[in-house]
Design an enzyme around this catalytic site. Structure first.
Site, mmCIF file in Angstrom:
data_model
loop_
_atom_site.group_PDB
_atom_site.id
_atom_site.type_symbol
_atom_site.label_atom_id
_atom_site.label_comp_id
_atom_site.label_asym_id
_atom_site.label_seq_id
_atom_site.Cartn_x
_atom_site.Cartn_y
_atom_site.Cartn_z
ATOM 1 N N SER A 138 0.901 -1.314 -0.082
ATOM 2 C CA SER A 138 0.107 -0.001 0.128
ATOM 3 C C SER A 138 0.923 1.133 0.026
ATOM 4 C CB SER A 138 -0.952 0.007 1.281
ATOM 5 O OG SER A 138 -1.522 1.428 1.619
ATOM 6 N N TYR A 151 -2.373 -0.657 10.552
ATOM 7 C CA TYR A 151 -2.332 -1.110 9.155
ATOM 8 C C TYR A 151 -0.981 -0.803 8.456
ATOM 9 C CZ TYR A 151 -3.668 -1.184 4.157
ATOM 10 O OH TYR A 151 -4.025 -1.560 2.797
#
Length: 303
Positions: A138, A151
């Site tokens: 990401s 995350y």
């Protein structure tokens, strides 16, 4: 399958293929002639994904039995394993102070340890085929937003593991690629928001006073992904290119926002980047306030 597309007679495994980027990637690779093993967690998801060139398989990457079963399935197939697409993931977002340690462990179990487990199980097959490992990270693996500590931490760790693996297996003919998407139109933001709302219910009044406005701004930003994000099919094309290239780049960004943010992070100091993040969230909070049906309860600027 369309007769104009050659049957490559090769396997690709895509984890987390039920929806979003995973499902789009499975379809894109099948369109390119590969036999795709599409990992899903429920039979209902399998039924919706089954098609020419796509074989849904029940696969929870955090369950040892599932990992062993898919390794056995691939080992028993005469077709070589062209690529492993480590796409499965979850988003559990909350301020560091308020996120229970069990949720931190859950985040890393799925987003890091599960990928390592499936990669370890399939490396012998990938070495035999000179295949490719594609890890879906990401932009959060480079730049961390507030409440994204768990995350992004899992994605930072995945980036580090990818670098180590790439250097370990380069001499064995295996390629290792990291994909860094920015905003993509998938169900993950809404799932993350739902989880965040559950976690907020367990926060103390003092924690809500400290972080409430910030959480609201970050939530508004996550919801904006459905408006400004690139389609999952766009991400799938980038992933398929990385998985099938004979000499892929080590990293690919997906979306203009990801490319810009990664570039900025290399050029400015941490303090300057903090200011950019703060200003962006302030702008999003202001927009959310202007669009709220009742301005009295709209979020205030995060500071």
């Amino acid at each position: 399958m369309n007769s104009s597309i050659p049957n490559r007679n090769e396997l690709v495994l895509v984890t987390g293929a039920s929806t979003g980027i995973g499902a789009a990637t499975a379809k894109e690779l099948a369109r390119r002639g590969f036999h795709v093993l599409a990992g899903v967690r429920r039979e209902a998801d399998a039924d919706g994904l089954r098609a020419d060139g796509i074989e849904p398989v029940i696969l929870d990457i955090t369950v040892d039995h599932d990992v062993t079963a898919i390794a056995d399935r691939i080992a028993s197939d005469p077709r070589p394993l062209r690529a492993l697409i480590n796409n499965a993931g979850i988003a559990v977002n909350a301020p560091l102070e308020a996120l229970p340690i069990t949720q931190w462990r859950k985040q890393f179990e799925v987003n890091l340890f599960g990928h390592i487990a499936i990669t370890q199980a399939l490396l012998p097959a990938l070495i035999t085929s000179s295949g490719t490992v594609v890890n879906i990270s990401s932009v959060g693996g480079k730049v961390v937003l507030p409440t994204y500590g768990a995350y992004a931490g899992s994605k930072f760790a995945l980036e580090a593991a990818s670098d180590a693996l790439r250097r370990e297996v380069a001499g064995l003919g295996v390629k290792v690629v990291v994909i860094e998407p920015g905003a993509v139109k998938t169900k993950m933001p809404e799932r993350g928001i739902a989880t965040s709302e559950v976690l907020q219910a367990d926060m103390t009044s003092a924690q809500l006073a400290r972080y409430g406005d910030l959480i609201e701004a970050v939530t508004a930003q996550a919801r904006s992904f459905t408006e400004v994000g690139v389609p999952a099919e766009h991400a799938a094309k980038v992933i398929a290119k990385a998985a099938t290239s004979s000499r892929p780049k080590t990293r690919y960004t997906v979306g203009r926002d990801a490319a810009i943010l990664v570039r900025i992070s290399r050029l400015v100091s941490d303090r300057v980047l903090d200011g950019i993040v703060r200003a962006n969230l302030r702008s999003i909070a202001k927009k959310a306030r202007s669009q709220a049906p009742n301005p009295v309860v709209a979020v205030s600027d995060p500071r």
